[in-house]
Enzyme design. Structure first.
Site, mmCIF file in Angstrom:
data_model
loop_
_atom_site.group_PDB
_atom_site.id
_atom_site.type_symbol
_atom_site.label_atom_id
_atom_site.label_comp_id
_atom_site.label_asym_id
_atom_site.label_seq_id
_atom_site.Cartn_x
_atom_site.Cartn_y
_atom_site.Cartn_z
ATOM 1 N N ASP A 16 -128.432 -123.687 -21.799
ATOM 2 C CA ASP A 16 -127.291 -123.682 -22.718
ATOM 3 C C ASP A 16 -127.698 -123.377 -24.153
ATOM 4 O OD1 ASP A 16 -124.816 -124.602 -21.085
ATOM 5 O OD2 ASP A 16 -126.460 -125.889 -20.444
ATOM 6 N N ARG A 97 -129.594 -138.779 -32.320
ATOM 7 C CA ARG A 97 -128.735 -137.744 -32.900
ATOM 8 C C ARG A 97 -128.769 -137.709 -34.423
ATOM 9 N NH1 ARG A 97 -130.085 -135.954 -28.627
ATOM 10 N NH2 ARG A 97 -128.798 -136.122 -26.783
ATOM 11 N N ASP A 126 -122.107 -136.939 -28.158
ATOM 12 C CA ASP A 126 -123.158 -136.353 -28.985
ATOM 13 C C ASP A 126 -122.614 -135.359 -30.005
ATOM 14 O OD1 ASP A 126 -125.262 -137.838 -28.004
ATOM 15 O OD2 ASP A 126 -125.620 -136.472 -26.329
ATOM 16 N N SER A 177 -127.069 -134.638 -15.277
ATOM 17 C CA SER A 177 -127.265 -134.293 -16.679
ATOM 18 C C SER A 177 -128.146 -135.388 -17.270
ATOM 19 C CB SER A 177 -125.908 -134.236 -17.385
ATOM 20 O OG SER A 177 -126.115 -134.329 -18.772
HETATM 21 N N1 ARG Z 1 -123.651 -141.889 -22.676
HETATM 22 C C1 ARG Z 1 -124.793 -141.893 -23.529
HETATM 23 C C2 ARG Z 1 -124.395 -141.790 -24.956
HETATM 24 O O1 ARG Z 1 -123.306 -141.392 -25.249
HETATM 25 C C3 ARG Z 1 -125.798 -140.839 -23.157
HETATM 26 C C4 ARG Z 1 -125.309 -139.451 -23.082
HETATM 27 C C5 ARG Z 1 -126.470 -138.548 -22.912
HETATM 28 N N2 ARG Z 1 -126.294 -137.355 -22.206
HETATM 29 C C6 ARG Z 1 -126.610 -137.123 -20.924
HETATM 30 N N3 ARG Z 1 -126.753 -135.909 -20.553
HETATM 31 N N4 ARG Z 1 -126.814 -138.067 -20.055
HETATM 32 O O2 ARG Z 1 -125.158 -142.122 -25.820
#
Ligand code: ARG
Length: 401
Positions: A16, A97, A126, A177
């Protein structure tokens, strides 16, 4: 006229973010794409990633080694705040982040870019964290988000990349993911979207299955100074070394797995699996040391602060005036949170085995049931009379209701 002239793109090496490079140039008229890959201890080899960005059309490919800063300035403050979103998730992904945003903004200044970009889709947290953190650090910068707008399916993304020489992934894509850094792994999607489905053992990498963990418990002594973890088993360690070693140790004992359905800021409930061995043990131990060193009113008041603090991290408000004010509160509370906690690790559980602190306000003279008892038992009687008076009066007045 393109949407921007020069863009710094947050880059992971995946399909991506690679496809974002030609897309920004071809579809949105960007003249130059600079990529930035942040090393946060995710364990990827960085040189191939650096090269892949150039092969995909980046004019400059930056790699920032930010692991030490990540642990020291983002994870450790969160530990001092016992930050657990919805009482469970220690924010391992969320904490990364604001740091990546900071690196993007700094690179944009250095290279004279008029925009930054990231490859987040429109459904997650994110994107919010990036966009808001970038705005907080430089409100003049544009944020370009190709993956939020292009509407490609996975196959279309790969096909678009192939037109511009981006190789399609060799391995069959795992159904999950996954986000990873030194603090942990977040795993979602695929079969996990059924909340009743038990994750297969193969989704776990940092933690051993509790059923296969050693039959003998492991013990670790964690020393804190002013709420910061500073040593394991008496050996002073820098933040990265400390977290790395504790990840191994706790992971060996199967400690640090979380399975939860959480509430995203964008209104969606999502089922997420986390592996956060060191971070969960550090928060457990830190909270325990606070029970030895903080007064009851500070402890109780801080719980509300901790909940707000966790929500702010989760919801992308790391750089915000309220967060800064809460940091000042937490810092004030941590001045005497120094001492050592002994944790027992056994087949997926971490429990406190003991704690000690030179600054403890725990008082054996008062707590003891033995002969050395200094507590004035007769004083309890008057106290209870006054304490219970409103209840007594209420009961008298309402007994015939
Ligand atoms: N749900 C978690 C958060 O919002 C992790 C998200 C991370 N992404 C993933 N591809 N699992 O902080």
């Amino acid at each position: 006229m393109g949407r921007a002239k020069k863009v710094v793109l947050a880059y992971s090496g995946g399909v991506d973010t690679s496809v974002c490079i030609p897309y920004l140039k071809q579809e949105w008229g960007v003249e130059e794409v600079i990529t930035l890959a942040a090393d946060l201890g995710q364990g990827d080899e960085l040189e191939p990633i650096r090269q892949k960005a150039l092969d995909s059309g980046a004019s400059v490919s930056l790699v920032a080694d930010a692991t030490a800063e990540f642990v020291r300035d983002y994870a450790f403050p969160a530990i001092r705040a016992n930050a657990l979103y919805e009482n469970r998730y220690p924010l391992s992904t969320a904490l990364a982040r604001p740091l990546i945003a900071k690196l993007l903004v700094a690179a944009a200044a250095e290279y004279g870019a008029d925009a930054v970009a990231h490859g987040c889709t429109g459904k997650g947290n994110d994107q919010v964290r990036f966009d808001v953190a970038i705005a907080a650090l430089n409100p003049d910068l544009k944020v370009l988000t190709p993956a939020r707008e292009w509407g490609f399916s996975r196959e279309q993304t790969i096909a678009y990349g192939e037109k511009f020489g981006i190789a399609s992934p060799v391995k069959k894509k795992s159904p999950y993911s996954i986000d990873r850094n030194l603090l942990g792994r977040s795993i979602e999607a695929g079969p996990l979207e059924d909340p009743w489905y038990e994750p297969e053992e193969e989704v776990f990498v940092m933690t051993q299955s509790p059923t296969k963990a050693p039959d003998e418990p492991g013990y670790v002594e964690i020393t804190f100074e002013q709420g910061y973890p500073v040593a394991l088993d008496g050996e002073a360690l820098d933040p990265v070394a400390l977290v790395t070693r504790l990840n191994d140790l706790a992971g060996t004992h199967g400690v640090g797995r979380i399975d939860m359905v959480e509430n995203r800021l964008v209104g969606i409930k999502s089922r997420e699996i986390y592996e956060v061995p060191a971070l969960s043990v550090l928060i457990l131990a830190h909270r325990d040391l606070e029970s030895m060193t903080l007064t009851s009113d500070v402890t109780h008041y801080k719980q509300g602060i901790e909940q707000t603090y966790s929500e702010m991290i989760y919801n992308g408000l790391w750089y915000s005036p309220l967060k800064a004010a809460l940091d000042a509160f937490v810092a004030e509370t941590q001045k005497r949170v120094s001492g050592t906690v002994r944790v027992k690790l056994f087949k997926g559980t971490a429990t406190i085995a003991g704690r000690k602190s030179d600054l403890a306000i725990y008082s054996p003279d008062l707590a003891t049931y033995g002969e050395d008892d200094k507590f004035d038992h007769r004083a309890a009687e008057g106290f209870i009379y006054v304490w219970g008076l409103p209840t007594r009066i209420w009961a008298e007045k309402t007994r015939n209701d």
